[in-house]
Design an enzyme around this catalytic site. Structure first.
Site, PDB file in Angstrom:
ATOM      1  CE  LYS A  13      -2.411  -0.822   3.747  1.00 22.59           C
ATOM      2  NZ  LYS A  13      -1.942  -2.152   4.175  1.00 22.59           N
ATOM      3  NE  ARG A  88      -4.508  -1.325  10.117  1.00 27.50           N
ATOM      4  CZ  ARG A  88      -3.478  -0.755   9.496  1.00 27.50           C
ATOM      5  NH1 ARG A  88      -3.579   0.449   9.014  1.00 27.50           N
ATOM      6  NH2 ARG A  88      -2.366  -1.419   9.350  1.00 27.50           N
ATOM      7  NE  ARG A 127       7.572  -3.634   5.405  1.00 26.55           N
ATOM      8  CZ  ARG A 127       6.275  -3.326   5.354  1.00 26.55           C
ATOM      9  NH1 ARG A 127       5.671  -3.165   4.200  1.00 26.55           N
ATOM     10  NH2 ARG A 127       5.579  -3.184   6.447  1.00 26.55           N
ATOM     11  NE  ARG A 139       6.119  -0.747  10.244  1.00 26.69           N
ATOM     12  CZ  ARG A 139       5.004  -0.803   9.511  1.00 26.69           C
ATOM     13  NH1 ARG A 139       4.981  -0.248   8.315  1.00 26.69           N
ATOM     14  NH2 ARG A 139       3.934  -1.387   9.973  1.00 26.69           N
ATOM     15  NE  ARG A 150       1.871  -5.145  10.906  1.00 22.41           N
ATOM     16  CZ  ARG A 150       2.975  -4.996  10.171  1.00 22.41           C
ATOM     17  NH1 ARG A 150       4.108  -5.528  10.575  1.00 22.41           N
ATOM     18  NH2 ARG A 150       2.935  -4.310   9.067  1.00 22.41           N
TER      19      ARG A 150
HETATM   20  P1  ADP Z   1       0.753  -2.065   7.796  1.00 23.04           P
HETATM   21  O1  ADP Z   1       2.111  -2.285   7.220  1.00 23.04           O
HETATM   22  O2  ADP Z   1       0.293  -3.162   8.700  1.00 23.04           O
HETATM   23  O3  ADP Z   1      -0.248  -1.669   6.764  1.00 23.04           O
HETATM   24  P2  ADP Z   1       0.631   0.598   9.077  1.00 23.04           P
HETATM   25  O4  ADP Z   1       1.900   1.345   8.958  1.00 23.04           O
HETATM   26  O5  ADP Z   1      -0.531   1.042   8.263  1.00 23.04           O
HETATM   27  O6  ADP Z   1       0.982  -0.934   8.860  1.00 23.04           O
HETATM   28  O7  ADP Z   1       0.158   0.581  10.616  1.00 23.04           O
HETATM   29  C1  ADP Z   1       1.015   0.187  11.665  1.00 23.04           C
HETATM   30  C2  ADP Z   1       0.225   0.042  12.970  1.00 23.04           C
HETATM   31  O8  ADP Z   1      -0.395   1.310  13.275  1.00 23.04           O
HETATM   32  C3  ADP Z   1      -0.950  -0.942  12.925  1.00 23.04           C
HETATM   33  O9  ADP Z   1      -0.532  -2.276  13.162  1.00 23.04           O
HETATM   34  C4  ADP Z   1      -1.838  -0.388  14.040  1.00 23.04           C
HETATM   35  O10 ADP Z   1      -1.330  -0.724  15.324  1.00 23.04           O
HETATM   36  C5  ADP Z   1      -1.687   1.113  13.862  1.00 23.04           C
HETATM   37  N1  ADP Z   1      -2.704   1.659  12.928  1.00 23.04           N
HETATM   38  C6  ADP Z   1      -2.475   2.250  11.733  1.00 23.04           C
HETATM   39  N2  ADP Z   1      -3.620   2.641  11.145  1.00 23.04           N
HETATM   40  C7  ADP Z   1      -4.622   2.285  12.005  1.00 23.04           C
HETATM   41  C8  ADP Z   1      -6.034   2.384  11.971  1.00 23.04           C
HETATM   42  N3  ADP Z   1      -6.677   2.937  10.929  1.00 23.04           N
HETATM   43  N4  ADP Z   1      -6.722   1.897  13.042  1.00 23.04           N
HETATM   44  C9  ADP Z   1      -6.117   1.349  14.084  1.00 23.04           C
HETATM   45  N5  ADP Z   1      -4.787   1.195  14.182  1.00 23.04           N
HETATM   46  C10 ADP Z   1      -4.034   1.656  13.162  1.00 23.04           C
END
Ligand code: ADP
Length: 205
Positions: A13, A88, A127, A139, A150
């Site tokens: 994404k 989400r 990654r 990360r 996740r």
């Molecule tokens: P990913 O690589 O899983 O898409 P992100 O960088 O989007 O990771 O998000 C990392 C973390 O931030 C998630 O695992 C969650 O803990 C938190 N997070 C991000 N966006 C949201 C959201 N819309 N609702 C709840 N938690 C979120």
């Protein structure tokens, strides 16, 4: 052009959102990036969510909804945005609809990257290894154990968001296992198909 980009963790994404930003001249609004910034700068909400993020769980809806609601009011988002990592949960999707409605705007399209779980696990390992090789920080949630959480969270809480948008006629799905450029073209084509034709010339670079 107001877009949502959906897809499981590791689906690409972030990479694709960056490319769509260039194509449509709209900002990428990533809740993951915004929350990580809040954690790094130790704001009150950052301190509240750090441990939740480290475990790979979702932070409470009210936190992310207020982060996004504030961000879409910035002037750079006046002509559109691409939401990456939000909504989400179905609750977040409903809250987003309400926030947009009070501003008199709505989404043009929801684009979903489809990638199967085995490919995701391979990607996430790659990654983490690449970041370690380059000496970049890995990360904290990019390790196989947390990644499984996740994925579970995605399956249980985020997959229903797909149906939410499908039933509203906004959803397009693109195969995220294709080469990066092909995925970008697929996403762009879906976004353009959602725009009224008079708007296309002014929105696309
Ligand atoms: P990913 O690589 O899983 O898409 P992100 O960088 O989007 O990771 O998000 C990392 C973390 O931030 C998630 O695992 C969650 O803990 C938190 N997070 C991000 N966006 C949201 C959201 N819309 N609702 C709840 N938690 C979120």
């Amino acid at each position: 052009m107001r877009l949502v980009l959906l897809g499981p963790p590791g689906a690409g994404k972030g990479t694709q959102a960056t490319r769509i930003v260039d194509r449509f001249c709209i900002p990428q609004l990533s809740t993951g990036d915004m929350l990580r910034e809040a954690v790094t700068s130790s704001t009150a909400s950052g301190l509240r969510v750090k441990h939740i993020m480290d475990r790979g769980e979702l932070v409470p809806d009210d936190v992310v909804v207020s982060v996004i609601a504030n961000r879409i009011d910035h002037s750079d988002a006046a002509n559109g945005f691409i939401l990456d990592g939000f909504p989400r949960t179905v609750g977040q999707a409903e809250a987003l609809d309400r926030e947009l409605a009070v501003r008199g705007i709505k989404l043009d399209a929801v684009l979903e990257l489809e990638v199967d779980e085995d490919a995701l696990l391979d990607r996430i390992r790659g990654r983490a290894e690449e970041a370690a090789r380059k000496g970049e920080p890995v990360r904290r949630d990019d390790n196989p154990e947390v990644f499984k959480t996740r994925l579970e969270v995605y399956r249980e809480q985020t997959a229903p968001v797909t149906e939410y948008y499908r039933s509203r006629g906004l959803l397009s799905i693109v195969d995220g296992l294709q080469p990066i450029d092909v995925v970008t073209e697929g996403l762009t084509a879906c976004a353009l198909a959602a725009l009224p034709s008079h708007q296309i010339r002014s929105d696309v670079r």
